[in-house]
Design a protein around this motif. Structure first.
Motif, PDB file in Angstrom:
ATOM      1  N   SER A   1       1.087  -1.538  -0.102  1.00 16.67           N
ATOM      2  CA  SER A   1      -0.048   0.117  -0.185  1.00 16.67           C
ATOM      3  C   SER A   1       1.330   1.760   0.279  1.00 16.67           C
ATOM      4  CB  SER A   1      -0.529  -0.020   1.221  1.00 16.67           C
ATOM      5  OG  SER A   1      -1.237   1.428   1.337  1.00 16.67           O
ATOM      6  N   LEU A   2       0.445   2.017  -0.724  1.00 14.86           N
ATOM      7  CA  LEU A   2       0.873   3.532  -0.287  1.00 14.86           C
ATOM      8  C   LEU A   2       1.381   4.000   0.472  1.00 14.86           C
ATOM      9  CD1 LEU A   2       0.817   5.063  -4.698  1.00 14.86           C
ATOM     10  CD2 LEU A   2       2.262   3.699  -3.515  1.00 14.86           C
ATOM     11  N   ASP A   3       0.204   3.384   1.392  1.00  8.66           N
ATOM     12  CA  ASP A   3       0.079   3.884   2.288  1.00  8.66           C
ATOM     13  C   ASP A   3       0.829   4.324   3.692  1.00  8.66           C
ATOM     14  OD1 ASP A   3      -2.248   5.662   2.185  1.00  8.66           O
ATOM     15  OD2 ASP A   3      -4.116   4.129   2.896  1.00  8.66           O
ATOM     16  N   LYS A   4       1.488   2.804   3.081  1.00  8.24           N
ATOM     17  CA  LYS A   4       2.919   2.220   4.242  1.00  8.24           C
ATOM     18  C   LYS A   4       3.439   3.077   3.632  1.00  8.24           C
ATOM     19  CE  LYS A   4       1.186  -2.651   5.415  1.00  8.24           C
ATOM     20  NZ  LYS A   4       0.365  -3.947   4.819  1.00  8.24           N
ATOM     21  N   PHE A   5       4.139   2.971   2.863  1.00  3.61           N
ATOM     22  CA  PHE A   5       5.318   3.720   2.245  1.00  3.61           C
ATOM     23  C   PHE A   5       5.403   5.690   2.619  1.00  3.61           C
ATOM     24  CE2 PHE A   5       7.800   6.261  -0.908  1.00  3.61           C
ATOM     25  CZ  PHE A   5       8.074   5.442  -1.759  1.00  3.61           C
ATOM     26  N   ARG A   6       3.939   5.657   2.627  1.00  2.00           N
ATOM     27  CA  ARG A   6       4.339   7.233   3.015  1.00  2.00           C
ATOM     28  C   ARG A   6       4.100   7.407   4.570  1.00  2.00           C
ATOM     29  NH1 ARG A   6       0.065   7.448  -0.066  1.00  2.00           N
ATOM     30  NH2 ARG A   6      -0.246   9.418  -2.106  1.00  2.00           N
ATOM     31  N   ALA A   7       3.845   6.087   4.922  1.00  2.00           N
ATOM     32  CA  ALA A   7       4.119   6.196   6.959  1.00  2.00           C
ATOM     33  C   ALA A   7       5.660   5.885   6.795  1.00  2.00           C
ATOM     34  CB  ALA A   7       3.692   5.071   7.182  1.00  2.00           C
ATOM     35  N   ALA A   8       5.916   5.623   6.353  1.00  2.00           N
ATOM     36  CA  ALA A   8       7.623   4.882   6.366  1.00  2.00           C
ATOM     37  C   ALA A   8       8.589   5.981   5.595  1.00  2.00           C
ATOM     38  CB  ALA A   8       7.805   3.854   5.196  1.00  2.00           C
ATOM     39  N   ASP A   9       7.694   7.350   5.345  1.00  2.04           N
ATOM     40  CA  ASP A   9       9.171   8.228   4.559  1.00  2.04           C
ATOM     41  C   ASP A   9       7.568   8.970   4.047  1.00  2.04           C
ATOM     42  OD1 ASP A   9      10.396  10.046   2.779  1.00  2.04           O
ATOM     43  OD2 ASP A   9      11.343   8.372   2.233  1.00  2.04           O
ATOM     44  N   ALA A  10       7.344   9.758   5.360  1.00  2.00           N
ATOM     45  CA  ALA A  10       6.594  10.928   5.392  1.00  2.00           C
ATOM     46  C   ALA A  10       7.169  12.186   4.295  1.00  2.00           C
ATOM     47  CB  ALA A  10       6.653  11.034   6.841  1.00  2.00           C
ATOM     48  N   ASP A  11       8.042  12.508   4.293  1.00  2.00           N
ATOM     49  CA  ASP A  11       9.206  13.454   3.413  1.00  2.00           C
ATOM     50  C   ASP A  11       8.424  13.273   1.757  1.00  2.00           C
ATOM     51  OD1 ASP A  11       9.924  15.782   3.096  1.00  2.00           O
ATOM     52  OD2 ASP A  11      11.327  15.018   1.594  1.00  2.00           O
TER      53      ASP A  11
END
Length: 207
Positions: A94-104
């Motif tokens: 999930s891209l949500d997980k990707f964002r959570a891992a790298d918020a910037d």
């Protein structure tokens, strides 16, 4: 109305006469038009290409270099980020997980569900990247206008010919209208050849 000396009632009566005349002419011409089922079928066969729905993909599109955040990012950074996003999509993450891992990094990622689209509905570069892909596949990264795009094929529909029964009435209406227009044009032409119209004026100042 004031300029030609007519009253509103005169105008209404004239309009009524025009409508009656038009209706009578239409009725007379339409009564002579006969469109056979064979003619409709032949027209369908002649225009089969018009009744083909192209193959479609249901596409989920990711844009890297979100214009809402700013697009002054280094190309090398965008390429690296796009590569990571593509890997995540290919792995089913999930891209949500990707964002959570790298918020910037997540700030520069935008997603859009394009729904069902044919190749001609997309930008050529993105459409080309989806050619030959099966459902569930992820496209290569596409560089376009300074941004990076990745398309995921969610579902697919094969192209198909629209059945004759679905377009039969539409074709018949078109053939009937075409026949009406042709007969009306010929009728007007015959009237012009048969009758010579002379306009007489009572105004001595006019020739």
């Amino acid at each position: 109305l004031e300029n030609d000396g007519s009253s509103y009632e005169d105008w209404k009566e004239h309009l009524r006469e025009q409508l009656i005349t038009s209706a009578m002419v239409s009725k007379k011409i339409n009564s002579k038009i006969a469109i056979s089922p064979q003619a409709v079928q032949a027209e369908y066969q002649r225009r089969t290409n018009e009744y083909i729905t192209p193959p479609q993909n249901k596409i989920f599109l990711v844009e890297i270099g979100n214009p809402d955040v700013g697009n002054d990012l280094r190309p090398a950074y965008l390429d690296e980020l796009a590569g990571k996003v593509r890997t995540a999509l290919s792995d089913g993450s999930s891209l949500d997980k990707f964002r959570a891992a790298d918020a910037d990094a997540g700030r520069y990622i935008a997603e859009k569900d394009l729904g069902w689209v044919a190749s001609g509905d997309m930008k050529p570069e993105i459409a080309a990247a989806t050619v030959g892909l099966a459902a569930g596949a992820v496209s290569a990264v596409v560089t376009l206008d300074g941004r990076r795009y990745i398309a995921t094929i969610v579902e697919q529909k094969l192209g198909a010919v629209i059945p004759f029964a679905d377009v039969q009435k539409e074709i018949e209406r078109e053939l009937r209208q075409k026949a009406f227009d042709e007969m009306y044009k010929n009728w007007i032409k015959r009237l012009r050849n048969q009758y010579h119209v002379v306009v007489n004026s009572l105004d001595p100042l006019l020739p």
